[in-house]
Design a protein around this motif. Structure first.
Motif, PDB file in Angstrom:
ATOM      1  N   THR A 245       0.820  -1.224   0.000  1.00 47.00           N
ATOM      2  CA  THR A 245       0.000   0.000   0.000  1.00 47.00           C
ATOM      3  C   THR A 245       0.846   1.263   0.000  1.00 47.00           C
ATOM      4  O   THR A 245       0.323   2.369  -0.153  1.00 47.00           O
ATOM      5  N   GLY A 246       2.168   1.120   0.182  1.00 45.06           N
ATOM      6  CA  GLY A 246       3.025   2.289   0.268  1.00 45.06           C
ATOM      7  C   GLY A 246       2.988   2.940   1.632  1.00 45.06           C
ATOM      8  O   GLY A 246       3.515   4.035   1.824  1.00 45.06           O
ATOM      9  N   GLU A 247       2.369   2.267   2.610  1.00 44.62           N
ATOM     10  CA  GLU A 247       2.277   2.786   3.967  1.00 44.62           C
ATOM     11  C   GLU A 247       2.973   1.833   4.922  1.00 44.62           C
ATOM     12  O   GLU A 247       3.046   0.628   4.677  1.00 44.62           O
ATOM     13  N   VAL A 248       3.445   2.374   6.042  1.00 40.41           N
ATOM     14  CA  VAL A 248       4.065   1.555   7.078  1.00 40.41           C
ATOM     15  C   VAL A 248       3.924   2.297   8.403  1.00 40.41           C
ATOM     16  O   VAL A 248       3.983   3.533   8.439  1.00 40.41           O
ATOM     17  N   SER A 249       3.698   1.575   9.466  1.00 38.20           N
ATOM     18  CA  SER A 249       3.504   2.192  10.772  1.00 38.20           C
ATOM     19  C   SER A 249       4.833   2.499  11.440  1.00 38.20           C
ATOM     20  O   SER A 249       5.849   1.845  11.169  1.00 38.20           O
ATOM     21  N   THR A 250       4.815   3.491  12.316  1.00 33.23           N
ATOM     22  CA  THR A 250       6.036   3.806  13.063  1.00 33.23           C
ATOM     23  C   THR A 250       6.393   2.641  13.984  1.00 33.23           C
ATOM     24  O   THR A 250       7.575   2.429  14.272  1.00 33.23           O
ATOM     25  N   ARG A 251       5.385   1.898  14.445  1.00 33.87           N
ATOM     26  CA  ARG A 251       5.673   0.737  15.291  1.00 33.87           C
ATOM     27  C   ARG A 251       6.491  -0.295  14.518  1.00 33.87           C
ATOM     28  O   ARG A 251       7.481  -0.832  15.035  1.00 33.87           O
TER      29      ARG A 251
ATOM     30  N   GLY B 155      12.959   2.127  20.299  1.00 29.78           N
ATOM     31  CA  GLY B 155      11.651   2.484  20.811  1.00 29.78           C
ATOM     32  C   GLY B 155      11.103   3.701  20.093  1.00 29.78           C
ATOM     33  O   GLY B 155      11.859   4.496  19.521  1.00 29.78           O
ATOM     34  N   GLN B 156       9.785   3.876  20.124  1.00 30.50           N
ATOM     35  CA  GLN B 156       9.168   5.006  19.429  1.00 30.50           C
ATOM     36  C   GLN B 156       9.664   6.363  19.942  1.00 30.50           C
ATOM     37  O   GLN B 156       9.816   7.293  19.144  1.00 30.50           O
ATOM     38  N   PRO B 157       9.939   6.521  21.253  1.00 31.01           N
ATOM     39  CA  PRO B 157      10.469   7.820  21.705  1.00 31.01           C
ATOM     40  C   PRO B 157      11.778   8.191  21.004  1.00 31.01           C
ATOM     41  O   PRO B 157      12.031   9.365  20.729  1.00 31.01           O
ATOM     42  N   VAL B 158      12.594   7.180  20.700  1.00 30.25           N
ATOM     43  CA  VAL B 158      13.853   7.443  19.994  1.00 30.25           C
ATOM     44  C   VAL B 158      13.567   7.969  18.593  1.00 30.25           C
ATOM     45  O   VAL B 158      14.198   8.930  18.127  1.00 30.25           O
ATOM     46  N   LEU B 159      12.610   7.341  17.904  1.00 27.14           N
ATOM     47  CA  LEU B 159      12.256   7.773  16.542  1.00 27.14           C
ATOM     48  C   LEU B 159      11.779   9.219  16.542  1.00 27.14           C
ATOM     49  O   LEU B 159      12.222  10.043  15.725  1.00 27.14           O
ATOM     50  N   TYR B 160      10.876   9.551  17.469  1.00 29.60           N
ATOM     51  CA  TYR B 160      10.325  10.905  17.487  1.00 29.60           C
ATOM     52  C   TYR B 160      11.361  11.929  17.943  1.00 29.60           C
ATOM     53  O   TYR B 160      11.328  13.087  17.505  1.00 29.60           O
TER      54      TYR B 160
END
Length: 224
Positions: free
Chosen positions: A20-26, A35-40
């Motif tokens: 779909t050309g989409e992917v979740s941050t998870r 972890g997600q805090p690192v990404l943000y």
């Protein structure tokens, strides 16, 4: 490999393989092992991450372009530039698809630099009397064809499986914009392009700015 680079490469790979050309941050965090805090903290939000992925891809592409030392033959450099573009695309399919994605909302600065490097090569071709069209026109033709071939080879390999396709298209485009070394006085277009390039590089002191602009406008028309 740094945490930032690991996230960028994981994102590109996941997006390239997403139907779909989409992917979740998870999913990105799982693939990168963070972890997600690192990404943000690194990218601010998902939009910032996607923009950084595109910039990272262009920077990888430009590393080789910037390092290349121009030869005495600008036409040979133009051919090598086309082939190098295709080689990069096939070796970095995930990044390349993102670099030239139609869903991109902004043009990265590095993309403009890539175009300018190509235009400079064509300006050298014009200065050597080998260009039929203005350098900017030639750059648009070469880049659009180069990118189109690369995307077809990557996204439609089942239909575009001719190993000579890239060279065939390259030679066809180059034949349209390049001329043979001038030997006849009637070869107006390449001579006009040549003189235009020389004026751009070293404006004549015998003419005013207005006169030079007018002359360059005439030369552009003759070269097109």
């Amino acid at each position: 490999m740094s945490t930032r680079t690991r996230i960028l490469e994981a994102t590109a790979e996941l997006l390239a393989n997403s139907p779909t050309g989409e992917v979740s941050t998870r999913a990105i965090c799982q693939a990168a092992g963070v972890g997600q805090p690192v990404l943000y903290r690194q990218f601010g939000d998902k939009a910032g991450l996607l923009a950084a992925v595109v910039d990272y891809g262009f920077e990888q592409y430009l590393e080789a372009k910037r390092a290349r030392v121009p030869s005495a033959d600008p036409v040979a450099d133009l051919r090598e530039g086309w082939d190098g573009h295709i080689e990069f695309a096939l070796a970095h399919k995930s990044f390349y698809r993102l670099m030239y994605s139609t869903s991109s909302t902004s043009a990265p600065t590095a993309g403009a630099e890539a175009f300018r490097l190509l235009e400079r090569t064509l300006e050298r071709c014009a200065a050597a009397g080998r260009l039929r069209v203005p350098p900017v026109v030639g750059a648009r033709m070469v880049m659009s064809a180069n990118v189109g071939v690369a995307l077809m080879l990557i996204t439609r390999p089942e239909n575009f499986d001719d190993p000579e396709l890239s060279h065939r298209v390259r030679d066809a485009v180059h034949a349209r914009i390049l001329s043979e070394p001038a030997s006849a006085p009637s070869a107006i277009a390449p001579v006009a392009a040549h003189l235009n390039a020389l004026l751009a590089a070293s404006p004549s002191t015998a003419l005013t700015e207005v006169e030079t602009a007018l002359l360059r406008d005439w030369l552009t028309r003759l070269a097109d």
